[in-house]
Design an enzyme around this catalytic site. Sequence first.
Site, PDB file in Angstrom:
ATOM      1  N   LYS A  99      26.617  45.145  50.225  1.00 28.92           N
ATOM      2  CA  LYS A  99      25.554  45.886  50.927  1.00 28.92           C
ATOM      3  C   LYS A  99      24.932  46.917  50.007  1.00 28.92           C
ATOM      4  O   LYS A  99      23.751  47.239  50.133  1.00 28.92           O
ATOM      5  CB  LYS A  99      26.062  46.510  52.213  1.00 28.92           C
ATOM      6  N   SER A 100      25.709  47.443  49.047  1.00 31.06           N
ATOM      7  CA  SER A 100      25.170  48.421  48.091  1.00 31.06           C
ATOM      8  C   SER A 100      24.046  47.800  47.263  1.00 31.06           C
ATOM      9  O   SER A 100      22.992  48.408  47.063  1.00 31.06           O
ATOM     10  CB  SER A 100      26.273  48.910  47.142  1.00 31.06           C
ATOM     11  N   ARG A 117      19.732  48.303  47.799  1.00 27.46           N
ATOM     12  CA  ARG A 117      18.932  48.706  46.638  1.00 27.46           C
ATOM     13  C   ARG A 117      17.848  47.668  46.354  1.00 27.46           C
ATOM     14  O   ARG A 117      16.686  48.015  46.085  1.00 27.46           O
ATOM     15  CB  ARG A 117      19.834  48.887  45.406  1.00 27.46           C
ATOM     16  N   GLY A 143      24.446  54.646  56.469  1.00 27.85           N
ATOM     17  CA  GLY A 143      24.253  55.778  55.556  1.00 27.85           C
ATOM     18  C   GLY A 143      23.317  55.494  54.405  1.00 27.85           C
ATOM     19  O   GLY A 143      22.386  56.268  54.135  1.00 27.85           O
ATOM     20  N   SER A 161      26.527  63.208  46.906  1.00 26.86           N
ATOM     21  CA  SER A 161      26.582  61.760  47.095  1.00 26.86           C
ATOM     22  C   SER A 161      25.640  61.065  46.120  1.00 26.86           C
ATOM     23  O   SER A 161      24.473  61.452  45.967  1.00 26.86           O
ATOM     24  CB  SER A 161      26.174  61.408  48.530  1.00 26.86           C
ATOM     25  N   ASP A 172      35.172  54.748  47.707  1.00 26.50           N
ATOM     26  CA  ASP A 172      35.355  53.798  48.805  1.00 26.50           C
ATOM     27  C   ASP A 172      36.676  53.038  48.722  1.00 26.50           C
ATOM     28  O   ASP A 172      37.034  52.319  49.660  1.00 26.50           O
ATOM     29  CB  ASP A 172      34.188  52.808  48.859  1.00 26.50           C
ATOM     30  N   ARG A 187      36.012  51.033  57.110  1.00 24.91           N
ATOM     31  CA  ARG A 187      37.077  51.002  56.096  1.00 24.91           C
ATOM     32  C   ARG A 187      38.429  51.429  56.666  1.00 24.91           C
ATOM     33  O   ARG A 187      39.474  51.032  56.147  1.00 24.91           O
ATOM     34  CB  ARG A 187      36.685  51.846  54.884  1.00 24.91           C
ATOM     35  N   LYS A 223      29.979  46.618  59.928  1.00 23.55           N
ATOM     36  CA  LYS A 223      29.182  47.480  59.055  1.00 23.55           C
ATOM     37  C   LYS A 223      29.110  46.906  57.643  1.00 23.55           C
ATOM     38  O   LYS A 223      28.112  47.080  56.955  1.00 23.55           O
ATOM     39  CB  LYS A 223      29.765  48.894  59.038  1.00 23.55           C
TER      40      LYS A 223
END
Length: 407
Positions: A22-23, A27, A70, A144, A289, A365, A391
Amino acid sequence: MSITINAPQRIKSIDVQLPTSKSISNRLLILNALSYSPYPIKNLSDSDDTEAMLSVFNSNSNHFDIGAAGTTMRFLTAYLAKIVGEWTLTGSERMKQRPIHVLVDALNQLGARIEYLENEGFPPLRIFGSSLTGGELELPGNISSQYISALLMVGPTMENGLKLRLTGNITSKPYIHLTLKLMEMYGVKCRWEGNVIEVPVANYKAVEAKVEADWSAASYWFEVVAFAQKGDSVCLKGLDRYSWQGDAAVAELFKKLGVQSKFSAKGLTLTNTGEVATSFKHDFTNEPDLAQTFAVACAFLNVPFNFTGLHTLKIKETDRISALVTELGKFGYVLETNNADNLVWKGERKEPATNIEVATYKDHRMAMAFAPAVLKTGNPIAIADHMVVTKSYPGFWQDLAAAGFIM
């Protein structure tokens, strides 16, 4: 809703098709939009965060509710600040408790106009999109990395580009590096020297992009194998051996907890070696994470640990430091923390609770880190609000079932 998990006598040797990152997906969705790309992104994540981002790009509205996503909140705040129009951006109740003032203040300094609709410093936001002037900006490096990535991605579109000076220690460097590498793939090369990142004025070029599997999701399978019997193995498919994802560090770190990993044409095979360290110490600044995975893994392997670099965990889906202290406490593990950036277990135990249900605090998580522990408890484990895994890893429970876990 909760799910009760029973352990198999022995895990099955299976092939696991991991979810995509998902990261990377989120992006790429921003970069695809900024490059006006005609190419659809291949292998996009089916996670809630990415679905939230897609829903915004496919919407005809100017009001967006992105739930608990987020990355979506941070990236869209910067993106919408440069898209002409008036936009409102909101999310779940927890999202309204997650601070965003560092990013909003930075964007306003760079020419944006963003206002808070409820509590100062927190979503929901009203964004008046227009061209951004850009220029020089100084930020603390321990914020962050999503704030920094959000600014970097819109940087080339600013009238004067962007020169970002980060002060102090920089958190989650691999995530910033990932953003810069993806920007370079879209034709914009930045310069990162010391604590200064320079983003030139440039036009993104449209490219065809494909998303690789998620190393964060892989971490839960390293944990499963660490809890399994010596010689047990699983094969993870879709991972990139030379990934830009910071959580690829999981392979090296789990060697200390008895898991060997080896790439082949088939995928990444994980095998339990039975060789476990007597203690574990690590600074998770670059891969926060992974902290939950390692806290649960070390505790149930009876490996005292000392984790540092956890300061961003307090503003995640929940306060993850507090959540780990509480939930591992149910199993009798007495953890210590300075409540800022560390988590320590010196081996101290107390009487565990009975009929344990792990609270997940709306945090995917938490659910996935605790589920494999049933291999060590000798009793079933209940996981509350188990579908929170959507998620990032919607097929998690089905994959566990394929490995022999009984739900």
